[in-house]
Design a protein around this motif. Structure first.
Motif, PDB file in Angstrom:
ATOM      1  N   GLU A  15      -4.398   7.676  -3.904  1.00 60.71           N
ATOM      2  CA  GLU A  15      -4.348   8.928  -4.719  1.00 60.71           C
ATOM      3  C   GLU A  15      -5.186   8.974  -5.866  1.00 60.71           C
ATOM      4  O   GLU A  15      -4.919   8.095  -6.664  1.00 60.71           O
ATOM      5  CB  GLU A  15      -2.814   9.189  -4.701  1.00 60.71           C
ATOM      6  CG  GLU A  15      -2.070   9.500  -3.371  1.00 60.71           C
ATOM      7  CD  GLU A  15      -0.626   9.767  -3.684  1.00 60.71           C
ATOM      8  OE1 GLU A  15      -0.105   9.769  -5.068  1.00 60.71           O
ATOM      9  OE2 GLU A  15       0.220  10.007  -2.650  1.00 60.71           O
ATOM     10  N   ASP A  16      -5.863  10.228  -6.164  1.00 58.58           N
ATOM     11  CA  ASP A  16      -6.515  10.069  -7.331  1.00 58.58           C
ATOM     12  C   ASP A  16      -7.260   9.068  -7.827  1.00 58.58           C
ATOM     13  O   ASP A  16      -7.455   8.770  -8.999  1.00 58.58           O
ATOM     14  CB  ASP A  16      -5.616  10.513  -8.472  1.00 58.58           C
ATOM     15  CG  ASP A  16      -4.749  11.912  -8.294  1.00 58.58           C
ATOM     16  OD1 ASP A  16      -5.589  12.752  -7.650  1.00 58.58           O
ATOM     17  OD2 ASP A  16      -3.767  12.128  -8.466  1.00 58.58           O
ATOM     18  N   GLY A  17      -8.048   8.248  -6.790  1.00 58.67           N
ATOM     19  CA  GLY A  17      -8.923   6.991  -6.991  1.00 58.67           C
ATOM     20  C   GLY A  17      -7.962   5.734  -7.147  1.00 58.67           C
ATOM     21  O   GLY A  17      -8.747   4.867  -7.485  1.00 58.67           O
ATOM     22  N   THR A  18      -6.810   5.825  -7.076  1.00 57.02           N
ATOM     23  CA  THR A  18      -5.960   4.530  -7.283  1.00 57.02           C
ATOM     24  C   THR A  18      -5.273   4.222  -5.855  1.00 57.02           C
ATOM     25  O   THR A  18      -5.051   5.106  -5.258  1.00 57.02           O
ATOM     26  CB  THR A  18      -4.799   4.802  -8.227  1.00 57.02           C
ATOM     27  OG1 THR A  18      -5.242   5.075  -9.499  1.00 57.02           O
ATOM     28  CG2 THR A  18      -3.952   3.572  -8.392  1.00 57.02           C
ATOM     29  N   VAL A  19      -5.429   2.816  -5.637  1.00 57.01           N
ATOM     30  CA  VAL A  19      -4.711   2.356  -4.362  1.00 57.01           C
ATOM     31  C   VAL A  19      -3.377   1.752  -4.592  1.00 57.01           C
ATOM     32  O   VAL A  19      -3.052   1.096  -5.626  1.00 57.01           O
ATOM     33  CB  VAL A  19      -5.835   1.051  -3.902  1.00 57.01           C
ATOM     34  CG1 VAL A  19      -5.143   0.273  -2.786  1.00 57.01           C
ATOM     35  CG2 VAL A  19      -7.312   1.609  -3.856  1.00 57.01           C
ATOM     36  N   TYR A  20      -2.563   2.299  -3.579  1.00 61.32           N
ATOM     37  CA  TYR A  20      -1.203   2.186  -3.738  1.00 61.32           C
ATOM     38  C   TYR A  20      -0.854   1.341  -2.788  1.00 61.32           C
ATOM     39  O   TYR A  20      -1.151   1.670  -1.400  1.00 61.32           O
ATOM     40  CB  TYR A  20      -0.263   3.239  -3.919  1.00 61.32           C
ATOM     41  CG  TYR A  20      -0.609   4.103  -5.029  1.00 61.32           C
ATOM     42  CD1 TYR A  20       0.525   3.900  -6.226  1.00 61.32           C
ATOM     43  CD2 TYR A  20      -1.433   5.027  -5.413  1.00 61.32           C
ATOM     44  CE1 TYR A  20       0.158   4.747  -7.745  1.00 61.32           C
ATOM     45  CE2 TYR A  20      -1.580   5.928  -6.499  1.00 61.32           C
ATOM     46  CZ  TYR A  20      -0.704   5.508  -7.490  1.00 61.32           C
ATOM     47  OH  TYR A  20      -0.938   6.190  -8.841  1.00 61.32           O
ATOM     48  N   VAL A  21       0.219   0.314  -2.699  1.00 59.82           N
ATOM     49  CA  VAL A  21       0.637  -0.229  -1.650  1.00 59.82           C
ATOM     50  C   VAL A  21       2.442   0.173  -1.230  1.00 59.82           C
ATOM     51  O   VAL A  21       2.968   0.100  -2.111  1.00 59.82           O
ATOM     52  CB  VAL A  21       0.723  -1.827  -1.671  1.00 59.82           C
ATOM     53  CG1 VAL A  21       1.322  -2.581  -0.538  1.00 59.82           C
ATOM     54  CG2 VAL A  21      -0.772  -2.235  -1.784  1.00 59.82           C
ATOM     55  N   ARG A  22       2.526   0.699  -0.102  1.00 56.72           N
ATOM     56  CA  ARG A  22       3.775   0.886   0.367  1.00 56.72           C
ATOM     57  C   ARG A  22       4.511  -0.330   1.084  1.00 56.72           C
ATOM     58  O   ARG A  22       4.027  -0.483   2.185  1.00 56.72           O
ATOM     59  CB  ARG A  22       4.138   2.051   1.196  1.00 56.72           C
ATOM     60  CG  ARG A  22       5.653   2.456   1.406  1.00 56.72           C
ATOM     61  CD  ARG A  22       5.784   3.891   1.921  1.00 56.72           C
ATOM     62  NE  ARG A  22       5.511   4.864   1.155  1.00 56.72           N
ATOM     63  CZ  ARG A  22       4.766   5.951   1.449  1.00 56.72           C
ATOM     64  NH1 ARG A  22       3.923   6.088   2.431  1.00 56.72           N
ATOM     65  NH2 ARG A  22       4.623   6.968   0.321  1.00 56.72           N
ATOM     66  N   LEU A  23       5.324  -1.127   0.607  1.00 58.55           N
ATOM     67  CA  LEU A  23       5.928  -2.164   1.085  1.00 58.55           C
ATOM     68  C   LEU A  23       6.538  -2.187   2.264  1.00 58.55           C
ATOM     69  O   LEU A  23       7.369  -1.321   2.446  1.00 58.55           O
ATOM     70  CB  LEU A  23       6.585  -3.089   0.001  1.00 58.55           C
ATOM     71  CG  LEU A  23       5.849  -3.513  -1.220  1.00 58.55           C
ATOM     72  CD1 LEU A  23       6.872  -4.369  -2.356  1.00 58.55           C
ATOM     73  CD2 LEU A  23       4.815  -4.427  -0.958  1.00 58.55           C
ATOM     74  N   SER A  24       6.337  -2.978   3.172  1.00 57.26           N
ATOM     75  CA  SER A  24       7.265  -3.053   4.605  1.00 57.26           C
ATOM     76  C   SER A  24       8.596  -3.507   4.195  1.00 57.26           C
ATOM     77  O   SER A  24       8.833  -4.299   3.190  1.00 57.26           O
ATOM     78  CB  SER A  24       6.361  -4.101   5.432  1.00 57.26           C
ATOM     79  OG  SER A  24       7.200  -4.192   6.570  1.00 57.26           O
ATOM     80  N   THR A  25       9.307  -3.126   4.973  1.00 53.62           N
ATOM     81  CA  THR A  25      10.731  -3.208   4.850  1.00 53.62           C
ATOM     82  C   THR A  25      11.088  -4.360   5.744  1.00 53.62           C
ATOM     83  O   THR A  25      12.421  -5.022   5.786  1.00 53.62           O
ATOM     84  CB  THR A  25      11.884  -2.326   5.448  1.00 53.62           C
ATOM     85  OG1 THR A  25      11.544  -1.684   6.577  1.00 53.62           O
ATOM     86  CG2 THR A  25      11.642  -1.100   4.068  1.00 53.62           C
ATOM     87  N   ASP A  26      10.297  -5.005   6.518  1.00 51.74           N
ATOM     88  CA  ASP A  26      10.474  -6.049   7.591  1.00 51.74           C
ATOM     89  C   ASP A  26      10.541  -7.262   6.685  1.00 51.74           C
ATOM     90  O   ASP A  26       9.995  -7.473   5.584  1.00 51.74           O
ATOM     91  CB  ASP A  26       9.272  -6.301   8.416  1.00 51.74           C
ATOM     92  CG  ASP A  26       9.140  -5.094   9.450  1.00 51.74           C
ATOM     93  OD1 ASP A  26      10.123  -4.156   9.467  1.00 51.74           O
ATOM     94  OD2 ASP A  26       8.161  -4.770  10.079  1.00 51.74           O
ATOM     95  N   ALA A  27      11.268  -8.508   7.167  1.00 46.06           N
ATOM     96  CA  ALA A  27      11.319  -9.664   6.534  1.00 46.06           C
ATOM     97  C   ALA A  27       9.973 -10.436   6.506  1.00 46.06           C
ATOM     98  O   ALA A  27       9.414 -10.354   7.624  1.00 46.06           O
ATOM     99  CB  ALA A  27      12.502 -10.541   7.002  1.00 46.06           C
TER     100      ALA A  27
END
Length: 120
Positions: free
Chosen positions: A92-104
């Protein structure tokens, strides 16, 4: 929860960016321009996959050459037996984001013990 990783412009193709969280996560920018995020620690032994070799959609562990598929987390050969977690990547807007997995996570025993507060 989305965690900012880096600016897309600061992550050249063929490179990785490691997030120093517990457990660490790395974002890989493939030569084809795709972005993937996986747990950074090899499931066999405490090695940073960001320090490994990126080829196509696979990263090779720098210690014992197990390869992990960046799309699925699957491992191709021993000594690693368990897959790494994969995480969603959003730009988004040139920034890389990570949405963390909820898996162990599948961490090697020495790292799992350290995170649990036991001896490393």
């Amino acid at each position: 929860m989305m965690i900012p990783a880096c600016r897309l412009a600061d992550l050249p193709r063929g490179e990785a960016h490691r997030l120093d969280i517990d457990p660490p996560v790395s974002v890989f920018h493939t030569d084809d321009g795709e972005l993937f995020a996986i747990d950074d620690t090899c499931t066999h032994q405490d090695a940073s996959l960001a320090d490994g070799w990126l080829e196509g959609c696979e990263v090779e562990c720098p210690l014992h050459a197990s390869k992990f598929d960046l799309r699925t987390g699957a491992v191709d050969a021993p000594p690693a037996k368990l897959p790494v977690r994969t995480h969603e990547v959003v730009v988004e807007d040139g920034t890389v984001y990570v949405r963390l997995s909820t898996d162990a996570p599948n961490l090697p025993p020495c790292v799992a013990a350290r995170l649990a507060g036991g001896p490393a």
